[in-house]
Design an enzyme around this catalytic site. Structure first.
Site, short mmCIF file in Angstrom:
data_model
loop_
_atom_site.label_atom_id
_atom_site.label_comp_id
_atom_site.label_asym_id
_atom_site.label_seq_id
_atom_site.Cartn_x
_atom_site.Cartn_y
_atom_site.Cartn_z
N CYS A 1 71.56 29.08 -19.21
CA CYS A 1 72.87 28.84 -19.83
C CYS A 1 72.80 29.32 -21.27
CB CYS A 1 73.28 27.37 -19.71
SG CYS A 1 72.20 26.21 -20.57
N ASP B 1 80.88 25.31 -19.84
CA ASP B 1 80.13 24.69 -20.93
C ASP B 1 80.74 23.32 -21.28
OD1 ASP B 1 78.89 24.08 -23.28
OD2 ASP B 1 79.36 25.97 -24.28
N CYS C 1 72.28 21.59 -21.98
CA CYS C 1 73.25 20.88 -21.13
C CYS C 1 73.16 21.34 -19.66
CB CYS C 1 74.69 21.07 -21.63
SG CYS C 1 74.97 20.41 -23.29
N ARG C 2 73.68 22.54 -19.40
CA ARG C 2 73.84 22.96 -18.00
C ARG C 2 72.54 23.33 -17.32
NH1 ARG C 2 78.17 27.39 -19.33
NH2 ARG C 2 76.86 27.36 -21.21
P1 4NP Z 1 74.57 24.65 -22.56
O1 4NP Z 1 75.62 24.01 -23.59
O2 4NP Z 1 74.72 26.16 -22.69
O3 4NP Z 1 75.03 24.15 -21.24
O4 4NP Z 1 73.22 24.15 -22.97
C1 4NP Z 1 75.68 24.36 -24.93
C2 4NP Z 1 74.84 23.75 -25.84
C3 4NP Z 1 74.94 24.06 -27.18
C4 4NP Z 1 75.86 24.98 -27.60
C5 4NP Z 1 76.69 25.59 -26.69
C6 4NP Z 1 76.59 25.28 -25.34
N1 4NP Z 1 75.98 25.30 -28.98
O5 4NP Z 1 76.91 26.03 -29.34
O6 4NP Z 1 75.16 24.81 -29.78
#
Ligand code: 4NP
Length: 160
Positions: free
Chosen positions: A10, A127, A15-16
């Site tokens: 991701c 997201d 998160c994902r």
């Molecule tokens: P992920 O979510 O890609 O599912 O881990 C995010 C975590 C942090 C950020 C964006 C998406 N960020 O902009 O910091």
């Protein structure tokens, strides 16, 4: 004995993709395939290297019996295309970012997670970072459905 290695990808790896990793580990253990399927996750961005998963992702996952607390953020690199058989992205932006670091010969290894849940109505895992708790529940629902399909899709690679 044949094995297959997969890396969920991701943007932030907090998160994902850690959620997908934990759900996959759980389902793979239930299917008694732990020795056969190598599982990891990574982010295309570098903001959260070394960090534990987002507290909201950890809380939502733990309510369904998944432990994200031991995972730490890392960034995908060109070497990962040598190490893994499949790089499984959460959304189209992740796919585009993977194409930018992928050696041309390895492009076929890049997939979208929701390809493995063809009956689901969403093609991407959105997201959840800037949204509310419902987003984290949806990520879990999508990961649980797609990991079941992914394990079924991997079985032919493990036989013979
Ligand atoms: P992920 O979510 O890609 O599912 O881990 C995010 C975590 C942090 C950020 C964006 C998406 N960020 O902009 O910091």
């Amino acid at each position: 004995m044949k094995t297959v290695s997969i890396c969920f990808v991701c943007l932030g790896n907090i998160c994902r993709s850690p959620t997908a990793e934990a759900v996959m580990r759980h389902q793979v253990a239930e299917a008694k395939l732990t020795e056969r399927i190598v599982i990891d996750s990574a982010g295309t961005g570098d903001w959260h290297i070394g960090q534990a998963p987002d507290e909201r992702a950890q809380r939502a996952a733990s309510q369904r019996g998944y432990d994200l607390s031991v995972l730490r953020g890392r960034q995908i690199g060109a070497i990962d295309f040598e190490r893994f058989d499949l790089l499984i992205a959460m959304d189209g932006a992740n796919v585009d970012a993977l194409h930018r670091v992928c050696p041309p010969a390895q492009r076929d290894k890049i997939r979208l997670l929701m390809e493995f849940a063809p009956a689901a109505d969403r093609r991407e895992v959105a997201d959840p970072y800037f949204g509310g708790d419902a987003g984290f529940e949806l990520v879990l629902d999508q990961c649980e459905a797609a990991c079941r399909g992914l394990i079924a899709a991997l079985r032919p690679r493990l036989t013979g």
